[in-house]
Design an enzyme around this catalytic site. Structure first.
Site, PDB file in Angstrom:
ATOM      1  N   CYS A  19       0.737  -1.327  -0.043  1.00 22.99           N
ATOM      2  CA  CYS A  19       0.075   0.125  -0.210  1.00 22.99           C
ATOM      3  C   CYS A  19       0.688   1.499  -0.083  1.00 22.99           C
ATOM      4  O   CYS A  19       1.820   1.495   0.363  1.00 22.99           O
ATOM      5  CB  CYS A  19      -1.004  -0.122   1.132  1.00 22.99           C
ATOM      6  SG  CYS A  19      -1.902  -1.310   1.037  1.00 22.99           S
ATOM      7  N   CYS A 269      13.412  -1.563   4.477  1.00 26.84           N
ATOM      8  CA  CYS A 269      13.223  -2.583   3.638  1.00 26.84           C
ATOM      9  C   CYS A 269      13.764  -2.686   2.513  1.00 26.84           C
ATOM     10  O   CYS A 269      13.799  -1.526   1.737  1.00 26.84           O
ATOM     11  CB  CYS A 269      11.551  -2.636   3.493  1.00 26.84           C
ATOM     12  SG  CYS A 269      11.172  -4.032   2.241  1.00 26.84           S
ATOM     13  N   SER A 317      11.334  -2.455 -13.116  1.00 30.94           N
ATOM     14  CA  SER A 317      12.646  -2.067 -12.581  1.00 30.94           C
ATOM     15  C   SER A 317      13.831  -2.511 -12.956  1.00 30.94           C
ATOM     16  O   SER A 317      14.899  -2.349 -12.674  1.00 30.94           O
ATOM     17  CB  SER A 317      11.956  -2.187 -11.125  1.00 30.94           C
ATOM     18  OG  SER A 317      11.905  -3.400 -10.904  1.00 30.94           O
ATOM     19  N   ASP A 379      17.093  -8.412 -14.688  1.00 26.00           N
ATOM     20  CA  ASP A 379      15.904  -8.430 -13.826  1.00 26.00           C
ATOM     21  C   ASP A 379      16.377  -7.829 -12.336  1.00 26.00           C
ATOM     22  O   ASP A 379      17.562  -8.128 -11.932  1.00 26.00           O
ATOM     23  CB  ASP A 379      15.154  -9.851 -13.596  1.00 26.00           C
ATOM     24  CG  ASP A 379      13.735  -9.549 -13.429  1.00 26.00           C
ATOM     25  OD1 ASP A 379      13.355  -8.270 -13.147  1.00 26.00           O
ATOM     26  OD2 ASP A 379      12.655 -10.600 -13.741  1.00 26.00           O
ATOM     27  N   ASP A 380      15.513  -7.221 -11.818  1.00 33.47           N
ATOM     28  CA  ASP A 380      15.677  -6.611 -10.382  1.00 33.47           C
ATOM     29  C   ASP A 380      15.624  -7.633  -9.297  1.00 33.47           C
ATOM     30  O   ASP A 380      16.583  -7.762  -8.268  1.00 33.47           O
ATOM     31  CB  ASP A 380      14.472  -5.681  -9.914  1.00 33.47           C
ATOM     32  CG  ASP A 380      13.167  -6.343 -10.204  1.00 33.47           C
ATOM     33  OD1 ASP A 380      12.905  -7.096  -9.044  1.00 33.47           O
ATOM     34  OD2 ASP A 380      12.570  -6.171 -11.150  1.00 33.47           O
ATOM     35  N   CYS A 416       8.739 -12.776   4.170  1.00 30.19           N
ATOM     36  CA  CYS A 416       8.679 -11.590   4.907  1.00 30.19           C
ATOM     37  C   CYS A 416       7.037 -11.456   5.291  1.00 30.19           C
ATOM     38  O   CYS A 416       6.031 -11.831   4.695  1.00 30.19           O
ATOM     39  CB  CYS A 416       8.820 -10.575   4.110  1.00 30.19           C
ATOM     40  SG  CYS A 416       8.418  -8.659   4.904  1.00 30.19           S
TER      41      CYS A 416
END
Length: 431
Positions: A19, A269, A317, A379-380, A416
């Site tokens: 969010c 994070c 990303s 890739d990220d 997580c």
């Protein structure tokens, strides 16, 4: 927010953050509902499940709220704010990604989990938006400590926090918020609007999820990341809210920022700059774009492919990481993989394995230029490996002679429960 979700999004193999939050107050009393809508739109990258806005009218002393599933533009089309009577000099908003609570494809089932939450008791009320997560093992205790008969609207940790603050000891909202959050273990970046017309921003003692405070020419704002300030006029200065800090903005224009909890092993994070944040948002003193490019430069020092291998960034990303990788090697990238911006919406997507594969098939469009070429995808991150495997297969089907994959981030070796929905431990491809 508590609970688990079966996969139902096109971002099947990426970490998903829970969010975006927004809070805006105008000291001269200008209407800020439209400003909150724009700030939510600018943070659409943080949540696509639904959007909501709560406004407070100082004249009437009441909150009005509207929230709906979908993107900001879908939940709040032109004229919707006026239609729902959403106006006031204080407003907060929320974009949701479903990491907990009800997440069924049935939009009606998930409506109760959309934010903000407005709760009230004994002539006192507040509105709250939350980014983060309270692990279930701690949430059960918080629920047990609420008074009996609390009329819960949902099964989310965010609503539990709102009720906990409302019933906390204290004569002032500062005291109630401090006492209500004392003992809450987990990740939370909160914006809270009170029935006195004040706006609060609070971050947990570990500072896990982001929260940015900004002073403006006629008020103040709180957003999840600096990109959310893009269309907020007259920003004078902005800074990240610190771990354990409370920002208290009164309707009269007083601003107070202080630590209400000491820092506990600060745990920012890392997924935020790797994947979640907008590339033009800031992480410390750098744009996220710069951080990703530096990741690519580090990757280039660890492994180098010969010049006949074409460097291609996996959108979105991964593109900045690929550019940093190529620049460090004195080479260029090719944009031969694009995300399909017109892919089907969530109502099209079922939970069946076959349909998930179909979603992966539709996720990317690939240039015919890959035919006969040796490709290095940058890739990220690689979490479950589902998207990566499907992308490799698609490139080979288009005629690529070789396909290799490099990840800009270290291996994901654990799940997580602090606000990032990754996967179950058994599904992590690195294990």
């Amino acid at each position: 927010m508590a609970g688990k979700e079966t996969l139902g999004s096109t971002e099947i193999d990426k970490p998903r953050d829970h969010c975006a939050v927004v809070g805006v107050v105008s000291f001269p009393g200008h209407d800020v509902a439209g400003v909150v809508r724009l700030a939510l739109h600018d943070q659409q990258n943080r949540g696509e499940d639904g959007s909501g806005i709560a406004t407070f009218s100082a004249y009437a002393g009441t909150f009005r709220i509207y929230k709906d599933a979908g993107l900001v533009a879908q939940a709040f089309p032109e004229g919707k704010l006026e239609e729902e009577g959403l106006s006031g000099s204080l407003a907060i908003g929320h974009n949701r990604y479903a990491t907990s609570g009800s997440k069924e494809d049935n939009l009606g089932d998930k409506a109760s989990c959309l934010q903000p939450y407005v709760v009230g008791f004994n002539k006192r009320s507040l509105a709250l938006s939350h980014n983060g997560n309270i692990p279930e093992k701690y949430l059960a205790r918080l629920i047990s400590e609420l008074p009996p008969g609390v009329p819960l609207q949902s099964d989310t940790d965010s609503e539990i926090i709102a009720w906990r603050i409302l019933f906390a000891k204290g004569d002032s909202w500062r005291e109630k918020i401090t006492n209500g959050l004392n003992g809450v273990v987990g990740a939370y970046s909160l914006v809270i609007a009170t029935d006195e017309g004040d706006l609060f921003g609070v971050k947990d003692p570990r500072g896990i999820r982001p929260l940015v405070f900004a002073q403006t020419q006629d008020g103040a704002a709180l957003v999840s990341e600096s990109r959310g300030l893009e269309h907020i006029r007259g920003v004078i200065e902005a800074r990240e809210v610190g771990a354990g800090e409370m920002v208290h903005i009164t309707r009269d224009g007083d601003i107070r920022i202080d630590k209400i909890f000491p820092e506990i092993n600060t745990a920012r994070c890392l997924v935020e700059p790797i994947y979640l944040k907008h590339p033009y948002s800031r992480e410390g003193d750098r744009e996220v774009r710069e951080i990703r490019e530096r990741m690519g430069g580090i990757l280039a020092r660890e492994i180098e492919f010969p010049e006949e291998y074409i460097i291609v960034g996996a959108p979105d990303s991964g593109i900045e990481i690929a550019e940093g990788y190529a620049r460090a090697l004195g080479r260029r990238t090719e944009h031969w993989i694009k995300k399909d911006r017109y892919r089907p919406g969530r109502s099209f997507i079922s939970q069946s394995e076959g349909r998930r594969d179909e979603v992966l098939e539709l996720k990317f469009t690939i240039s015919d230029s890959v035919s006969g070429r040796k490709i290095v995808i940058i890739d990220d991150s690689v979490i479950r490996g589902k998207t990566t495997k499907r992308l490799i297969a698609s490139l080979r089907e288009r005629g690529a002679s070789e396909v290799h994959v490099l990840s800009g981030s270290p291996m994901f070796i654990d799940i997580c429960d602090l606000g990032v929905d990754i996967a179950t431990l058994e599904e992590l491809v690195a294990l």
